[in-house]
Write a protein that holds these residues in place. Sequence first.
Motif, PDB file in Angstrom:
ATOM      1  N   GLU A 339       0.826  -1.206   0.000  1.00  0.00           N
ATOM      2  CA  GLU A 339       0.000   0.000   0.000  1.00  0.00           C
ATOM      3  C   GLU A 339       0.866   1.264   0.000  1.00  0.00           C
ATOM      4  O   GLU A 339       0.545   2.249  -0.679  1.00  0.00           O
ATOM      5  CB  GLU A 339      -0.935  -0.004   1.215  1.00  0.00           C
ATOM      6  N   ARG A 342       2.343   1.767  -3.363  1.00  0.00           N
ATOM      7  CA  ARG A 342       1.309   2.146  -4.333  1.00  0.00           C
ATOM      8  C   ARG A 342       0.951   3.624  -4.212  1.00  0.00           C
ATOM      9  O   ARG A 342       0.630   4.278  -5.208  1.00  0.00           O
ATOM     10  CB  ARG A 342       0.058   1.281  -4.110  1.00  0.00           C
ATOM     11  N   ASP A 343       1.004   4.164  -3.006  1.00  0.00           N
ATOM     12  CA  ASP A 343       0.653   5.563  -2.771  1.00  0.00           C
ATOM     13  C   ASP A 343       1.873   6.307  -2.231  1.00  0.00           C
ATOM     14  O   ASP A 343       2.157   6.273  -1.029  1.00  0.00           O
ATOM     15  CB  ASP A 343      -0.514   5.652  -1.786  1.00  0.00           C
ATOM     16  N   ASN A 345       2.405   9.430  -1.820  1.00  0.00           N
ATOM     17  CA  ASN A 345       2.109  10.532  -0.904  1.00  0.00           C
ATOM     18  C   ASN A 345       2.036  10.037   0.543  1.00  0.00           C
ATOM     19  O   ASN A 345       2.572  10.672   1.460  1.00  0.00           O
ATOM     20  CB  ASN A 345       0.795  11.221  -1.293  1.00  0.00           C
ATOM     21  N   GLN A 346       1.387   8.905   0.743  1.00  0.00           N
ATOM     22  CA  GLN A 346       1.307   8.345   2.086  1.00  0.00           C
ATOM     23  C   GLN A 346       2.682   7.840   2.544  1.00  0.00           C
ATOM     24  O   GLN A 346       3.035   7.965   3.716  1.00  0.00           O
ATOM     25  CB  GLN A 346       0.274   7.217   2.112  1.00  0.00           C
ATOM     26  N   GLN A 347       3.438   7.280   1.614  1.00  0.00           N
ATOM     27  CA  GLN A 347       4.785   6.839   1.946  1.00  0.00           C
ATOM     28  C   GLN A 347       5.652   8.033   2.374  1.00  0.00           C
ATOM     29  O   GLN A 347       6.390   7.959   3.363  1.00  0.00           O
ATOM     30  CB  GLN A 347       5.433   6.140   0.750  1.00  0.00           C
ATOM     31  N   GLU A 432     -11.423   1.410   0.971  1.00  0.00           N
ATOM     32  CA  GLU A 432     -10.213   2.212   0.811  1.00  0.00           C
ATOM     33  C   GLU A 432      -9.216   1.915   1.927  1.00  0.00           C
ATOM     34  O   GLU A 432      -9.592   1.707   3.079  1.00  0.00           O
ATOM     35  CB  GLU A 432     -10.533   3.708   0.822  1.00  0.00           C
ATOM     36  N   TRP A 433      -7.925   1.909   1.565  1.00  0.00           N
ATOM     37  CA  TRP A 433      -6.854   1.814   2.565  1.00  0.00           C
ATOM     38  C   TRP A 433      -6.485   3.246   2.928  1.00  0.00           C
ATOM     39  O   TRP A 433      -5.882   3.956   2.140  1.00  0.00           O
ATOM     40  CB  TRP A 433      -5.645   1.071   1.993  1.00  0.00           C
ATOM     41  N   LYS A 434      -6.875   3.684   4.108  1.00  0.00           N
ATOM     42  CA  LYS A 434      -6.751   5.080   4.486  1.00  0.00           C
ATOM     43  C   LYS A 434      -6.274   5.177   5.941  1.00  0.00           C
ATOM     44  O   LYS A 434      -7.074   5.265   6.869  1.00  0.00           O
ATOM     45  CB  LYS A 434      -8.106   5.778   4.317  1.00  0.00           C
ATOM     46  N   ARG A 485       8.589   1.689  -4.806  1.00  0.00           N
ATOM     47  CA  ARG A 485       7.665   1.914  -5.923  1.00  0.00           C
ATOM     48  C   ARG A 485       7.304   0.562  -6.520  1.00  0.00           C
ATOM     49  O   ARG A 485       8.170  -0.282  -6.765  1.00  0.00           O
ATOM     50  CB  ARG A 485       8.323   2.796  -6.995  1.00  0.00           C
ATOM     51  N   GLU A 491       0.334  -3.218  -9.402  1.00  0.00           N
ATOM     52  CA  GLU A 491      -0.815  -2.654  -8.700  1.00  0.00           C
ATOM     53  C   GLU A 491      -2.064  -3.498  -8.899  1.00  0.00           C
ATOM     54  O   GLU A 491      -2.964  -3.495  -8.053  1.00  0.00           O
ATOM     55  CB  GLU A 491      -1.066  -1.221  -9.181  1.00  0.00           C
TER      56      GLU A 491
END
Length: 515
Positions: A339, A342-343, A345-347, A432-434, A485, A491
Amino acid sequence: MASITPIFQDFQTAAPFATTVAVGGLSLLLVSYTVRGYISSHKKGPSKLPPVPVVPGLPVIGNLLQLTEKKPHKTFAKWAEIYGPIYSIRTGASTIVVLNSADVSKEAMVTRYSSISTRKLSTALKILTSDKCMVATSDYNEFHKTVKRHILANVLGANAQKRHRCHRDTMVENVSSKLHALTRNSPLQAVNFRKIFECELFGLSLKEALGNDLKSIYVEELGSTLSKDDIFKVLVTDLMEGAIEVDWRDFFPYLRWIPNKSVELKLQRAASRRQAVMNALIKEQKARIASGEELNCYLDYLLSEANTLTIEQISMLVWEAIIEAADTTLVTTEWAMYELARDLNQQDRLYREIRDVCGSDMITEEHLSQLPYLNAVFHETLRRHNPVPVIPLRYAHEDTQLGGYHVPAGSEIAINIYGCNMDKKQWENPEEWKPERFLDEKYDSADLQKTMAFGAGRRACAGSLQASLIACTSIGRLVQEFEWRLKDGEEENVDTVKLTSQKLHPMQAIVKPRN
């Protein structure tokens, strides 16, 4: 370990131990849940709970032969949206009551615990667990209390975790070193994260259980020397595959007299090979102890302290510590890294939090309480990708009530953790993974039961502390040292291994060292 504790089926690759117990519990569900639904209200008159749709089936056998669904936890959750959080289904000669909300599940695990604290094992689990000789599969009795006390004292409790700290630190360092070596030698080649992490996690489980890691061992009963990979296959992979073996006689006990040799022989062979390897491992460690060398490990503790246990029971308990520690934490950590890769911004948000707290120092377990977003990543991964989608079946040995409905003695209880965590009444956009959802002040960062990943009540997972320490420290260190990445096309690889939440295909990522 109940590492994120116990356990479910049909594996083409090594599946989470979500535990052996989870695997076995779901094998019963795997072949049965579409038959017919009903539940009676505790009030007089017909139930107000709509039944599960009935599809025409054969007499007695019902719809067992029509089953093609491999992920019953998802189907259960869909049915819950139509019929409510509690309903029951017919499975041959049995009735299974399915729970799909946190409230009714906690009622079952805490309030009504005394009425549904026993297990009803499949043929596979009876053979592979030596008929409940494990913490995860035993009934709630004196044996369960005794062996749980032992594993907490030496492996999973707070004081034991302090003594085993060196093993966790070594594991994280080894994972980091291997990734640096791979990125240095092949900087553009995708990394198979599971292969690296699984090997080091298995090594940690061997150290905790037996005192040391090993590269190979000679097994006299098998007449061959097994490599570490071979040992993992015998102690983990083969047993996970065996635990999902379905014996149709489990659903029609009155036909138990009919032989089913192929299944029994396969299970007995897997159990026999497991026991042969455990005998060799224990023999080697007994020789070490006889030479005067003592280590802080579960085997040494059991041999000296567990005077009421037989050597066969000790062997099973040591194996349980190995298989549970080597499995479910891997599932959570791999999904978290997927996850985050994949994201970006969160990383990046997680990286900045770690940098602000740790500076130039490497993240350690002491930093975890100061890293709320890292803890949010961990809990959100448990919610969205719970290693044990359905808790192992429990058995109602007396009449009880759940969710306002009468549950008769003889019913089996399936707690659908996946359904609880996909409940739209509790979670906004649950698909969603949030991680940000866990930064809300309504969640206590120290509350490990917020997603019910570790169960609740007296049978709550004993390995919750170890699981959180390993996963959170590993995730933090991996993001602190490397940029992640996903490989192109990765994905889309979100399918899971049959009934489990383990990724069907190991995560492939392009990894770049920071600075």
